[in-house]
Write a protein that holds these residues in place. Structure first.
Motif, PDB file in Angstrom:
ATOM      1  N   ALA A   1      78.530  63.736 -18.272  1.00  0.00           N
ATOM      2  CA  ALA A   1      77.743  62.495 -18.592  1.00  0.00           C
ATOM      3  C   ALA A   1      77.208  62.788 -20.125  1.00  0.00           C
ATOM      4  CB  ALA A   1      76.643  62.313 -17.686  1.00  0.00           C
ATOM      5  N   VAL A   2      77.081  61.704 -20.718  1.00  0.00           N
ATOM      6  CA  VAL A   2      76.599  61.786 -22.166  1.00  0.00           C
ATOM      7  C   VAL A   2      75.623  60.690 -22.533  1.00  0.00           C
ATOM      8  CG1 VAL A   2      76.917  61.843 -24.409  1.00  0.00           C
ATOM      9  CG2 VAL A   2      78.778  62.548 -22.919  1.00  0.00           C
ATOM     10  N   ASP A   3      74.319  61.097 -22.719  1.00  0.00           N
ATOM     11  CA  ASP A   3      73.205  60.273 -23.014  1.00  0.00           C
ATOM     12  C   ASP A   3      72.201  60.558 -24.117  1.00  0.00           C
ATOM     13  OD1 ASP A   3      71.395  58.156 -22.282  1.00  0.00           O
ATOM     14  OD2 ASP A   3      71.302  58.572 -20.277  1.00  0.00           O
TER      15      ASP A   3
ATOM     16  N   ALA B   1      72.656  64.041 -12.812  1.00  0.00           N
ATOM     17  CA  ALA B   1      72.782  64.961 -11.777  1.00  0.00           C
ATOM     18  C   ALA B   1      74.183  65.165 -10.971  1.00  0.00           C
ATOM     19  CB  ALA B   1      71.607  64.669 -10.854  1.00  0.00           C
ATOM     20  N   ALA B   2      74.834  63.956 -11.198  1.00  0.00           N
ATOM     21  CA  ALA B   2      76.202  63.912 -10.584  1.00  0.00           C
ATOM     22  C   ALA B   2      77.247  64.776 -11.428  1.00  0.00           C
ATOM     23  CB  ALA B   2      76.650  62.614 -10.222  1.00  0.00           C
ATOM     24  N   ALA B   3      76.909  64.786 -12.646  1.00  0.00           N
ATOM     25  CA  ALA B   3      77.977  65.496 -13.533  1.00  0.00           C
ATOM     26  C   ALA B   3      78.102  66.968 -13.790  1.00  0.00           C
ATOM     27  CB  ALA B   3      77.585  64.768 -15.028  1.00  0.00           C
ATOM     28  N   GLU B   4      79.261  67.532 -13.803  1.00  0.00           N
ATOM     29  CA  GLU B   4      79.419  68.994 -13.963  1.00  0.00           C
ATOM     30  C   GLU B   4      78.555  69.444 -15.370  1.00  0.00           C
ATOM     31  OE1 GLU B   4      80.590  70.858 -11.960  1.00  0.00           O
ATOM     32  OE2 GLU B   4      81.273  69.320 -10.502  1.00  0.00           O
ATOM     33  N   ARG B   5      78.642  68.315 -16.229  1.00  0.00           N
ATOM     34  CA  ARG B   5      78.217  68.980 -17.759  1.00  0.00           C
ATOM     35  C   ARG B   5      77.289  67.665 -18.226  1.00  0.00           C
ATOM     36  NH1 ARG B   5      82.447  70.552 -22.162  1.00  0.00           N
ATOM     37  NH2 ARG B   5      81.056  71.159 -23.975  1.00  0.00           N
TER      38      ARG B   5
END
Ligand code: 5RP
Length: 218
Positions: A83-85, A112-116
């Protein structure tokens, strides 16, 4: 000479887009820096499955031709590769503040659901210490009681969230982000707050001048 923060946002966004590869599932953040990421990602023409953290991001991603899936079904997409934000504040110890755009609840679920989880910011977002305002999403039910309990919080003049939450900001001191996050986590009526702990953040890409600096929390 003034700093070109838009250029810094774009450079950080492009560095993040370079981390992606065909076949990935991707969480798309919200805000202007995330907007640069969407454009950089679309330009790469990868085979991706994306989830959006806000209706605005969803609309922009669709316009750019990114493939979107809903994130509210129980039988698929339990985990994301990345995820990128963007962020409103980034401290050297890895604590970040999000939610200036009011999307922090969905953004935290996706992060929180993202590996990275990769945070992209311009250099003006880097702070010595996290401080107010800290965005809040509150339940409409019992709003006055929640505000009374919180004390130093003020309703934001903004529409309800897509999940019908009320946006507000914590305006009190932030002496210890972990302590405040714990307190907000356990305050009835607080749906979510904008303090993201270092454990959630894999890396922070900071656009600085014409370069990108990488901070790895913890
Ligand atoms: C939205 C957010 C944004 O990522 C944050 O406010 C940063 O926005 P911008 O990239 O426009 O400065 O948390 O809820």
């Amino acid at each position: 000479m003034s700093t070109d923060f838009e250029l810094e946002k774009r450079l950080a966004a492009e560095a993040a887009a370079a981390l992606l590869a065909d076949g990935m599932t991707v969480g798309l953040g919200t805000g202007s820096t995330a907007g640069y990421f969407l454009a950089a990602l679309a330009a790469r023409e990868l085979e991706l499955v994306c989830v959006a953290t806000s209706p605005a991001t969803e609309a922009e991603a669709r316009k750019l031709g990114l493939r979107l899936e809903p994130f509210d079904s129980t039988d698929k997409l339990a985990r994301l590769d990345i995820a990128v934000d963007g962020a409103d504040q980034v401290a050297g110890d890895g604590w970040i503040v999000k939610g200036g755009g009011g999307a922090h609840t969905r953004e935290k679920i996706v992060a929180a659901a993202a590996e990275r989880f990769v945070v992209i910011v311009s250099s003006d977002k880097v702070v010595d210490e996290i401080g107010p305002p800290i965005p809040l999403e509150l339940h409409a039910f019992g709003l006055a009681a929640t505000l009374e309990r919180l004390g130093d919080a003020r309703i934001r003049s903004a529409p309800a969230t897509p999940d019908e939450g009320v946006l507000a900001d914590w305006l009190g001191p932030v002496d210890d982000p972990a302590e405040l996050a714990g307190r907000l986590d356990t305050t009835p009526g607080v749906v979510e707050h904008g303090l993201f702990a270092p454990e959630l953040v894999s890396e922070i890409l900071v656009g600085r001048g014409d370069e990108v600096e990488r901070i790895e929390p913890g």
